[in-house]
Design a protein around this motif. Structure first.
Motif, PDB file in Angstrom:
ATOM      1  N   ALA A   1       0.809  -1.161   0.061  1.00 24.89           N
ATOM      2  CA  ALA A   1      -0.158   0.099   0.030  1.00 24.89           C
ATOM      3  C   ALA A   1       0.898   1.248  -0.086  1.00 24.89           C
ATOM      4  CB  ALA A   1      -0.954  -0.043   1.169  1.00 24.89           C
ATOM      5  N   PRO A   2       1.126   1.566  -1.184  1.00 23.03           N
ATOM      6  CA  PRO A   2       2.276   2.915  -1.171  1.00 23.03           C
ATOM      7  C   PRO A   2       1.823   4.087  -0.424  1.00 23.03           C
ATOM      8  CG  PRO A   2       1.982   1.750  -3.519  1.00 23.03           C
ATOM      9  CD  PRO A   2       0.996   1.075  -2.534  1.00 23.03           C
ATOM     10  N   GLU A   3       0.574   4.479  -0.475  1.00 23.71           N
ATOM     11  CA  GLU A   3       0.080   5.313   0.219  1.00 23.71           C
ATOM     12  C   GLU A   3       0.314   5.401   1.839  1.00 23.71           C
ATOM     13  OE1 GLU A   3      -3.435   2.870   0.063  1.00 23.71           O
ATOM     14  OE2 GLU A   3      -1.813   3.537  -1.310  1.00 23.71           O
ATOM     15  N   LEU A   4       0.003   4.265   2.371  1.00 23.91           N
ATOM     16  CA  LEU A   4       0.383   3.843   3.847  1.00 23.91           C
ATOM     17  C   LEU A   4       2.008   4.076   4.142  1.00 23.91           C
ATOM     18  CD1 LEU A   4      -2.254   1.414   4.603  1.00 23.91           C
ATOM     19  CD2 LEU A   4      -2.249   3.628   5.028  1.00 23.91           C
ATOM     20  N   GLU A   5       2.556   3.273   3.005  1.00 27.57           N
ATOM     21  CA  GLU A   5       3.935   3.144   3.051  1.00 27.57           C
ATOM     22  C   GLU A   5       4.587   4.597   3.304  1.00 27.57           C
ATOM     23  OE1 GLU A   5       7.655   0.721   0.959  1.00 27.57           O
ATOM     24  OE2 GLU A   5       6.020   1.610  -0.395  1.00 27.57           O
ATOM     25  N   THR A   6       4.150   5.584   2.647  1.00 27.59           N
ATOM     26  CA  THR A   6       4.749   6.896   2.615  1.00 27.59           C
ATOM     27  C   THR A   6       4.789   7.437   3.922  1.00 27.59           C
ATOM     28  OG1 THR A   6       4.415   7.288   0.190  1.00 27.59           O
ATOM     29  CG2 THR A   6       4.524   9.346   1.527  1.00 27.59           C
ATOM     30  N   ILE A   7       3.569   7.262   4.779  1.00 33.92           N
ATOM     31  CA  ILE A   7       3.560   7.639   5.927  1.00 33.92           C
ATOM     32  C   ILE A   7       4.326   7.041   7.199  1.00 33.92           C
ATOM     33  CG2 ILE A   7       1.648   8.306   7.767  1.00 33.92           C
ATOM     34  CD1 ILE A   7      -0.297   8.301   5.521  1.00 33.92           C
ATOM     35  N   TRP A   8       4.131   5.688   6.788  1.00 36.21           N
ATOM     36  CA  TRP A   8       4.690   4.992   8.151  1.00 36.21           C
ATOM     37  C   TRP A   8       6.106   4.556   7.907  1.00 36.21           C
ATOM     38  CZ3 TRP A   8       2.029   3.273  12.384  1.00 36.21           C
ATOM     39  CH2 TRP A   8       0.543   3.504  12.528  1.00 36.21           C
ATOM     40  N   ARG A   9       6.697   4.294   7.070  1.00 37.90           N
ATOM     41  CA  ARG A   9       7.948   3.876   6.702  1.00 37.90           C
ATOM     42  C   ARG A   9       9.015   4.493   7.059  1.00 37.90           C
ATOM     43  NH1 ARG A   9      11.147   0.302   2.579  1.00 37.90           N
ATOM     44  NH2 ARG A   9      13.112   1.005   2.811  1.00 37.90           N
TER      45      ARG A   9
ATOM     46  N   GLY B   1     -12.817 -11.739   0.745  1.00 36.80           N
ATOM     47  CA  GLY B   1     -11.683 -12.883   1.465  1.00 36.80           C
ATOM     48  C   GLY B   1     -11.045 -12.414   2.577  1.00 36.80           C
ATOM     49  N   LEU B   2     -10.258 -12.828   3.118  1.00 33.67           N
ATOM     50  CA  LEU B   2      -9.304 -12.850   4.161  1.00 33.67           C
ATOM     51  C   LEU B   2      -8.252 -11.726   3.690  1.00 33.67           C
ATOM     52  CD1 LEU B   2      -8.660 -13.569   7.066  1.00 33.67           C
ATOM     53  CD2 LEU B   2      -6.790 -15.047   6.216  1.00 33.67           C
ATOM     54  N   THR B   3      -8.216 -10.690   4.276  1.00 32.68           N
ATOM     55  CA  THR B   3      -7.467  -9.317   3.933  1.00 32.68           C
ATOM     56  C   THR B   3      -6.524  -8.907   4.965  1.00 32.68           C
ATOM     57  OG1 THR B   3      -9.099  -8.785   2.449  1.00 32.68           O
ATOM     58  CG2 THR B   3      -7.802  -6.993   2.618  1.00 32.68           C
ATOM     59  N   CYS B   4      -5.341  -8.136   4.765  1.00 36.44           N
ATOM     60  CA  CYS B   4      -4.663  -7.618   5.395  1.00 36.44           C
ATOM     61  C   CYS B   4      -4.860  -6.125   5.659  1.00 36.44           C
ATOM     62  CB  CYS B   4      -2.946  -7.878   5.055  1.00 36.44           C
ATOM     63  SG  CYS B   4      -1.916  -7.325   6.235  1.00 36.44           S
ATOM     64  N   PHE B   5      -4.882  -5.685   7.011  1.00 37.93           N
ATOM     65  CA  PHE B   5      -5.249  -4.371   7.181  1.00 37.93           C
ATOM     66  C   PHE B   5      -4.143  -3.728   8.238  1.00 37.93           C
ATOM     67  CE2 PHE B   5      -9.223  -6.354   6.287  1.00 37.93           C
ATOM     68  CZ  PHE B   5      -9.728  -5.531   5.259  1.00 37.93           C
ATOM     69  N   LEU B   6      -4.098  -2.341   8.154  1.00 38.55           N
ATOM     70  CA  LEU B   6      -3.359  -1.577   9.031  1.00 38.55           C
ATOM     71  C   LEU B   6      -4.191  -0.936  10.073  1.00 38.55           C
ATOM     72  CD1 LEU B   6       0.184   0.602   8.568  1.00 38.55           C
ATOM     73  CD2 LEU B   6      -1.886   1.084  10.229  1.00 38.55           C
TER      74      LEU B   6
ATOM     75  N   GLU C   1      -5.070  -9.591  25.064  1.00 38.35           N
ATOM     76  CA  GLU C   1      -6.509 -10.053  24.051  1.00 38.35           C
ATOM     77  C   GLU C   1      -7.212  -8.657  23.709  1.00 38.35           C
ATOM     78  OE1 GLU C   1      -9.150 -12.934  25.384  1.00 38.35           O
ATOM     79  OE2 GLU C   1      -7.526 -14.067  26.485  1.00 38.35           O
ATOM     80  N   ILE C   2      -7.400  -8.538  22.452  1.00 32.11           N
ATOM     81  CA  ILE C   2      -8.088  -7.252  22.217  1.00 32.11           C
ATOM     82  C   ILE C   2      -9.329  -7.402  21.271  1.00 32.11           C
ATOM     83  CG2 ILE C   2      -5.783  -6.009  21.865  1.00 32.11           C
ATOM     84  CD1 ILE C   2      -6.008  -6.101  19.039  1.00 32.11           C
ATOM     85  N   GLU C   3     -10.166  -6.520  21.273  1.00 29.08           N
ATOM     86  CA  GLU C   3     -11.477  -6.447  20.459  1.00 29.08           C
ATOM     87  C   GLU C   3     -11.431  -5.359  19.589  1.00 29.08           C
ATOM     88  OE1 GLU C   3     -15.312  -8.135  22.287  1.00 29.08           O
ATOM     89  OE2 GLU C   3     -15.583  -5.864  22.656  1.00 29.08           O
ATOM     90  N   TYR C   4     -11.758  -5.379  18.355  1.00 31.84           N
ATOM     91  CA  TYR C   4     -12.065  -4.486  17.431  1.00 31.84           C
ATOM     92  C   TYR C   4     -13.381  -4.087  17.736  1.00 31.84           C
ATOM     93  CZ  TYR C   4      -7.338  -5.661  15.242  1.00 31.84           C
ATOM     94  OH  TYR C   4      -6.105  -5.622  14.979  1.00 31.84           O
ATOM     95  N   ALA C   5     -13.684  -2.945  17.984  1.00 31.93           N
ATOM     96  CA  ALA C   5     -15.469  -2.695  17.959  1.00 31.93           C
ATOM     97  C   ALA C   5     -15.630  -1.446  17.221  1.00 31.93           C
ATOM     98  CB  ALA C   5     -15.456  -2.076  19.434  1.00 31.93           C
ATOM     99  N   GLY C   6     -15.349  -1.908  15.674  1.00 37.07           N
ATOM    100  CA  GLY C   6     -15.755  -0.710  14.800  1.00 37.07           C
ATOM    101  C   GLY C   6     -14.456  -0.056  14.501  1.00 37.07           C
ATOM    102  N   ALA C   7     -13.280  -0.602  14.579  1.00 37.36           N
ATOM    103  CA  ALA C   7     -12.015  -0.033  14.744  1.00 37.36           C
ATOM    104  C   ALA C   7     -11.768   0.520  13.281  1.00 37.36           C
ATOM    105  CB  ALA C   7     -10.670  -0.968  15.238  1.00 37.36           C
ATOM    106  N   LEU C   8     -11.199   1.658  12.790  1.00 44.62           N
ATOM    107  CA  LEU C   8     -11.038   2.101  11.527  1.00 44.62           C
ATOM    108  C   LEU C   8      -9.829   1.400  11.082  1.00 44.62           C
ATOM    109  CD1 LEU C   8     -12.142   4.083   9.380  1.00 44.62           C
ATOM    110  CD2 LEU C   8     -10.542   5.975  10.155  1.00 44.62           C
ATOM    111  N   ALA C   9      -9.672   0.916   9.756  1.00 44.81           N
ATOM    112  CA  ALA C   9      -8.316   0.134   9.327  1.00 44.81           C
ATOM    113  C   ALA C   9      -8.063   0.676   7.751  1.00 44.81           C
ATOM    114  CB  ALA C   9      -8.513  -1.380   9.476  1.00 44.81           C
ATOM    115  N   TRP C  10      -7.069   0.527   7.574  1.00 43.37           N
ATOM    116  CA  TRP C  10      -6.849   0.566   6.063  1.00 43.37           C
ATOM    117  C   TRP C  10      -6.151  -0.681   5.382  1.00 43.37           C
ATOM    118  CZ3 TRP C  10      -6.845   4.584   9.135  1.00 43.37           C
ATOM    119  CH2 TRP C  10      -7.618   5.901   8.745  1.00 43.37           C
ATOM    120  N   ARG C  11      -6.601  -0.798   4.188  1.00 43.54           N
ATOM    121  CA  ARG C  11      -6.199  -2.106   3.565  1.00 43.54           C
ATOM    122  C   ARG C  11      -4.764  -2.223   3.162  1.00 43.54           C
ATOM    123  NH1 ARG C  11      -7.202  -3.230  -1.907  1.00 43.54           N
ATOM    124  NH2 ARG C  11      -8.789  -1.657  -1.900  1.00 43.54           N
ATOM    125  N   LEU C  12      -4.044  -3.372   3.336  1.00 41.71           N
ATOM    126  CA  LEU C  12      -2.755  -3.603   2.656  1.00 41.71           C
ATOM    127  C   LEU C  12      -3.069  -4.857   1.587  1.00 41.71           C
ATOM    128  CD1 LEU C  12      -0.385  -3.508   5.613  1.00 41.71           C
ATOM    129  CD2 LEU C  12      -0.741  -1.886   3.970  1.00 41.71           C
ATOM    130  N   GLY C  13      -2.628  -4.299   0.344  1.00 38.46           N
ATOM    131  CA  GLY C  13      -2.910  -5.399  -0.683  1.00 38.46           C
ATOM    132  C   GLY C  13      -4.482  -5.536  -0.882  1.00 38.46           C
TER     133      GLY C  13
END
Length: 539
Positions: free
Chosen positions: A150-158, A234-239, A269-281
């Motif tokens: 995800a180049p747009e996320l990479e620009t921010i995080w890397r 399907g099963l997807t990776c998120f940040l 142990e954590i719970e995502y309760a409508g957590a905002l996420a961005w897709r990787l790939g």
């Protein structure tokens, strides 16, 4: 008070025959590390600086205090608002500051030679002092290649991941100069079978909202997490960032795991309760995307056991050198020498193999070798780790069982890297799949094994016997024997080409040729002095 008849002023607590606690420079006093890291292209100036940092008394005290004052979960403030924070001792933050400042997460990505080798050596060094701080630094290092999806996320995080800065404050990523990334994949019902995950990801504009429970979230105070969830495709990776521009993301910390070891580091142990996420790939490509992170974390789980073994052996050797029994030093007694030398072969084999894997990570032309070699190293090094530390503890006697020494901590730590990033059976099955489906990996491994051919008859015979026993892939039930044999041969190949003759010959004779019993020290014919010199060189 009147003196009792016959009383004399005797000192009943004179301290004799008690070796002082070791506080070594883990780089300057480790000849094997210097030799293998140098051979594989490590940056000696960085590692020399790291050794000096970790030898300092205040850093060692910080590590002890980080374990003693364990992380505490604070779910709400006094008014009832959610906080979802973990509070750590200052020593934990100090160690992360030092580790990231040395380049633990950054060196492999700065474009200079030897980055992964130097990083792996830092894993080895920090594992000897406080393994718990390695987890967040390792995941931050390993997340970098996954961000390329995800180049747009990479620009921010890397840039922030490789800044070498540690900023623990809870703030949006844009407001920070340095960040860390964690991982949250495992769920109760699936474990290693991540395709059984049930966490849902629902599109929300350009982002997604995640709902679900994660059974293990390592380093929950990271600035964000790579995670897997079921999207429409399907099963997807998120940040998943922990903090948004308008406040906390909807990531609830339910409880901290009460772990056997690694107690300075929090796992939750954590719970995502409508957590905002961005897709990787792409949607449905979650495993393929996050496997880049897993591949790199496996390097560290292959390297860390060598560091744990080194710390235990250094304690045992120091004790044996300074302690006398039955009229002579323990280190001069033949049976003690045989035990320590036998253990040292497992330690140096693990060190050499893991650093050879790291060099393959540094060389794009050896990516196929890195893929299979790191799995073999992770499997074998972790299976050797526990018994080595247990024997080192026994070498100290009762004091080795006491928390004032590092042996209990090291012993509790020993199983962890074998569990993380794929337990033994998962790794063995992955080895079978890689060799069956990736002919380039099989060819690279064969070339690495053949590179040591002709130097040792026992090694040549052992390699021939392995290939005769398994002309094709074994069935799944035989995967462990196959993996152990292959990893042992790979270790021997590396040692033959990189270690002194006493170490290489001793490893081949006792591990490949099988000239030993089943218990540490059940060996004969080893060059004990030559092997023991690698633990603590003369003078």
């Amino acid at each position: 008070m009147a003196e009792l008849p016959g009383r004399r002023d005797l000192d009943t607590h004179a301290v004799e025959n008690q070796p002082a606690a070791a506080a070594p420079d883990p780089w300057a006093q480790d000849a094997a590390l210097r030799a293998h890291a140098g051979r594989q292209g490590g940056r000696n100036s960085v590692l020399q600086r790291a050794g000096a940092v970790l030898a300092a008394a205040d850093i060692r005290h910080a590590a002890q205090e980080a374990r003693r004052d364990r992380p505490r979960l604070v779910t709400h403030d006094r008014g009832g608002a959610r906080l979802d924070e973990v509070r750590f001792h200052d020593g934990y933050h100090r160690l992360l500051h030092e580790g990231l400042g040395l380049g633990y997460a950054a060196l492999p990505w700065d474009g200079a030679a030897g980055g992964h080798v130097t990083h792996a050596a830092l894993v080895y060094l920090f594992s000897q002092l406080e393994p718990g701080v390695c987890c967040p630094m390792t995941m931050s290092y390993a997340a970098v290649p996954a961000l390329a999806a995800a180049p747009e996320l990479e620009t921010i995080w890397r840039p922030r991941l490789i800044s070498g800065l540690y900023e623990p404050a809870a703030m949006p990523v844009a407001a920070k100069r340095g960040v860390t990334l964690g991982m949250a994949m495992t769920e109760k019902q699936g474990g290693s079978d991540v395709r059984a995950n049930t966490t849902r990801a629902e599109p929300d504009g350009d982002a997604y909202r995640l709902t679900g429970h994660k059974w293990f979230c390592s380093a929950p105070m990271s600035d964000g997490f790579l995670t897997l969830a079921q999207a429409p495709g399907g099963l997807t990776c998120f940040l998943v960032p922990r903090w948004l521009e308008d406040g906390r993301n909807r990531i609830h910390l339910l409880r901290l795991k009460d772990k056997l070891g690694n107690v300075a580091n929090a796992s939750a142990e954590i719970e995502y309760a409508g957590a905002l996420a961005w897709r990787l790939g792409d949607e449905g490509a979650g495993v393929r995307t996050i496997i880049e992170m897993v591949h790199h974390t496996r390097l560290d789980t292959a390297m860390a056991p060598a560091g744990l073994m080194r710390a235990a052996l250094a304690e045992a050797h120091g004790w044996a050198t300074g302690r006398t029994a039955f009229g002579k030093r323990l280190i001069d007694q033949p049976l003690m020498r045989a035990v320590l030398a036998d253990l040292a072969l497992d330690w140096e084999g693990a060190l050499a193999l893991a650093l050879r894997c790291a060099r393959a990570f540094d060389d794009p032309g050896e990516r196929a070798l890195a893929r299979i070699a790191v799995a073999l190293a992770k499997f074998l090094n972790n299976k050797r780790c526990g018994p080595v530390i247990a024997e080192a503890m026994e070498a100290l006697g009762g004091i080795g069982y006491v928390e004032e020494t590092p042996l209990p901590m090291l012993y509790r730590e020993a199983p962890l890297n074998g569990i993380w990033e794929g337990a033994g059976n998962v790794i063995c099955l992955d080895i079978l799949r890689t060799l069956a489906r990736a002919p380039e990996a099989a060819a690279a491994l064969d070339a690495e094994l053949d590179a040591a051919g002709g130097a040792d008859r026992a090694y040549d015979a052992g390699l021939k016997a392995h290939r005769a026993r398994w002309p094709t892939m074994p069935d799944e039930a035989g995967a462990r024997w196959f993996a152990e044999s292959l990893a042992t041969l790979l270790t021997a190949s590396v040692l033959i080409r990189s270690a002194p003759a006493p170490v290489a010959d001793g490893f081949v004779a006792s591990r490949v040729a099988g000239q030993r019993g089943q218990i540490a020290g059940s060996v004969a014919g080893l060059d004990l002095a030559g092997i023991l010199d690698r633990i603590a060189p003369p003078g």
